[in-house]
Enzyme design. Sequence first.
Site, PDB file in Angstrom:
ATOM      1  N   THR A  12      34.269 -10.010 -20.835  1.00 58.92           N
ATOM      2  CA  THR A  12      34.330  -9.302 -22.195  1.00 58.92           C
ATOM      3  C   THR A  12      32.819  -9.034 -22.848  1.00 58.92           C
ATOM      4  O   THR A  12      32.514  -7.986 -23.440  1.00 58.92           O
ATOM      5  CB  THR A  12      35.167  -9.890 -23.274  1.00 58.92           C
ATOM      6  OG1 THR A  12      36.387 -10.298 -22.710  1.00 58.92           O
ATOM      7  CG2 THR A  12      35.205  -9.454 -24.653  1.00 58.92           C
ATOM      8  N   SER A  54      36.776 -11.240 -15.266  1.00 57.21           N
ATOM      9  CA  SER A  54      36.925 -12.511 -14.715  1.00 57.21           C
ATOM     10  C   SER A  54      38.605 -12.697 -13.932  1.00 57.21           C
ATOM     11  O   SER A  54      38.513 -13.314 -13.297  1.00 57.21           O
ATOM     12  CB  SER A  54      36.730 -13.795 -15.390  1.00 57.21           C
ATOM     13  OG  SER A  54      37.694 -13.955 -16.489  1.00 57.21           O
ATOM     14  N   THR A  83      36.246 -15.159 -20.035  1.00 54.92           N
ATOM     15  CA  THR A  83      36.710 -16.341 -20.528  1.00 54.92           C
ATOM     16  C   THR A  83      38.294 -16.598 -19.805  1.00 54.92           C
ATOM     17  O   THR A  83      38.576 -17.842 -19.893  1.00 54.92           O
ATOM     18  CB  THR A  83      37.171 -16.211 -22.249  1.00 54.92           C
ATOM     19  OG1 THR A  83      38.062 -15.197 -22.287  1.00 54.92           O
ATOM     20  CG2 THR A  83      35.851 -15.943 -22.836  1.00 54.92           C
ATOM     21  N   ASP A  84      38.740 -15.352 -19.219  1.00 55.59           N
ATOM     22  CA  ASP A  84      39.980 -15.751 -18.609  1.00 55.59           C
ATOM     23  C   ASP A  84      40.196 -16.881 -17.510  1.00 55.59           C
ATOM     24  O   ASP A  84      41.241 -17.613 -17.262  1.00 55.59           O
ATOM     25  CB  ASP A  84      40.778 -14.726 -18.080  1.00 55.59           C
ATOM     26  CG  ASP A  84      41.272 -13.964 -19.404  1.00 55.59           C
ATOM     27  OD1 ASP A  84      41.958 -14.360 -20.337  1.00 55.59           O
ATOM     28  OD2 ASP A  84      41.412 -12.571 -19.632  1.00 55.59           O
TER      29      ASP A  84
END
Lengths: 167, 167, 167, 167
Positions: A12, A54, A83-84
């Site tokens: 992101t 990700s 972040t995933d």
Amino acid sequence: MQPIRILATGGTFDKEYNELTGELFFKDTHIGDMLRLGRCHLEVEVEPVMMIDSLQMTDADRDLILRRCQEASETRIVITHGTDTMEQTAAVLGPRVTGKTVVLTGAMVPYTFGSSDGMFNLGTALAFVQTLAPGVYVAMNGRCFPWDGVRKNRRKGVFETKPRQDA
Amino acid sequence: MQPIRILATGGTFDKEYNELTGELFFKDTHIGDMLRLGRCHLEVEVEPVMMIDSLQMTDADRDLILRRCQEASETRIVITHGTDTMEQTAAVLGPRVTGKTVVLTGAMVPYTFGSSDGMFNLGTALAFVQTLAPGVYVAMNGRCFPWDGVRKNRRKGVFETKPRQDA
Amino acid sequence: MQPIRILATGGTFDKEYNELTGELFFKDTHIGDMLRLGRCHLEVEVEPVMMIDSLQMTDADRDLILRRCQEASETRIVITHGTDTMEQTAAVLGPRVTGKTVVLTGAMVPYTFGSSDGMFNLGTALAFVQTLAPGVYVAMNGRCFPWDGVRKNRRKGVFETKPRQDA
Amino acid sequence: MQPIRILATGGTFDKEYNELTGELFFKDTHIGDMLRLGRCHLEVEVEPVMMIDSLQMTDADRDLILRRCQEASETRIVITHGTDTMEQTAAVLGPRVTGKTVVLTGAMVPYTFGSSDGMFNLGTALAFVQTLAPGVYVAMNGRCFPWDGVRKNRRKGVFETKPRQDA
């Protein structure tokens, strides 16, 4: 002042808005702009490794990130990452990177969207990487977690402590 | 997670533009907004101590900051401060605050002006304050300096190492 | 000063970023915020009619917009609208709204993403609506087009003159 | 599409923050950036005439602006100008510029400070200049005033109608 390498992998952090299609996409990393904006005067080398979401990250991608950590001449490394799946990548690096301090960080809102948490997180990651003992960490929400003690709470969009599993 | 106190004293961090007079002024601290924007989930208490330009800061003001550091129940304290006299305040606190980690930080550009370094610096300060041993430090430009080893290079607008003086 | 009605229908103007899913979505219109930011002191009534991507807009939706134009007590109406089908909606209104000046406008970049063209376009639309004779117009890229003389160049993301068809 | 000339004279529009001194100053005009950000596709020529606070503007400066209006080959001219003496400059131009539409506009907040009304005002000015009959006007707060019917309410920071004086 010890040199720091930043491995940019996308996420992101680096998403942009395509005004022709109305979709989000990746072009170049904004880490350099962010360091200038932050008036950062550390000795930093930015290395774009990949520019992906990700959720798209494969085992081969994680191997590449691992190799870049192992081969880097610096002993202090920040990885910008979606972040995933940040905890998965941390779990690949954790047992395999030795003698180096590696901090993964990311953002919930793209830098180009103005109200980003990216500047804040990048600041924390660069501070943690200078002060923590060798090991692999995740820096999000102002906190720093060991690689095997963190999970993303997807409902809240917040990283939190995960009880470490005993072997 | 150890609790952190943020003492807000003003400085460029919190300057606003008065559109009626065209001058910069202080109203309230933006630290709370910045923590929300940074999706910070640390246990933080923000305490506005004063809202002034650090060039206006008197000995009495520095005494007040010192007392607030000594009286705080937290052992980890961040002070947001104007950059012009940050090293003087650090020099007042350095020999007098014991058993606590105190990190002063600031900004070169007001938060309300959009392109601020404040978010980045606040991130570094909150990370340094969690990881450094007791002592008084200045966190600027991504770096962390001991209170008696820092000076602002006014020509460049950058903080740099000052050789420590021998007693 | 003649009263103006703004009919908000959504479009890129009002898209937001969902930081939990990484997707763009609609919540509330930002037109009120934008008017405050622009220090607009016109007599304006903002009416949210729908909050959708204009690619999703149905004939029934366009009928509703038409009715809101016809029923409005104001004779000067701005419609904020997605750019993808702005010319279709203009073509529905053009022959059917009489005695009123109606200006459709939109944005290529969401307002919440900071670098939006929305503020600029909203300014042009509010000026055109005050000065142009009754009719239906599209205001984009600083220009104002009659409803039957405009098309979006999708490749360039720019509105341009379309030769009017003879009956 | 008729060509438009923009005469940039400075004002809050173009103020920047000097991070070394903490003061506001002028460097270059941001009008070009603003037009790009607004995805403006008008035929516009930007001419920086001076870069000053309008409180510093002298009779000679106003003569220069008048001459630039008279000599311009375009018949549609926007002037970006500090708000404090915008009405004085308008009063110099009003009786002396003939056969041209001249619109003065400005901003209450600098463009570089992110939350500017400048983008909105520039949009209105460019629309008014395309649609109004020859004459000299002030475009602020979404409204357009004739040069001899406007005053700045300094207490509110808003432009309002001034009763025209009878000869």
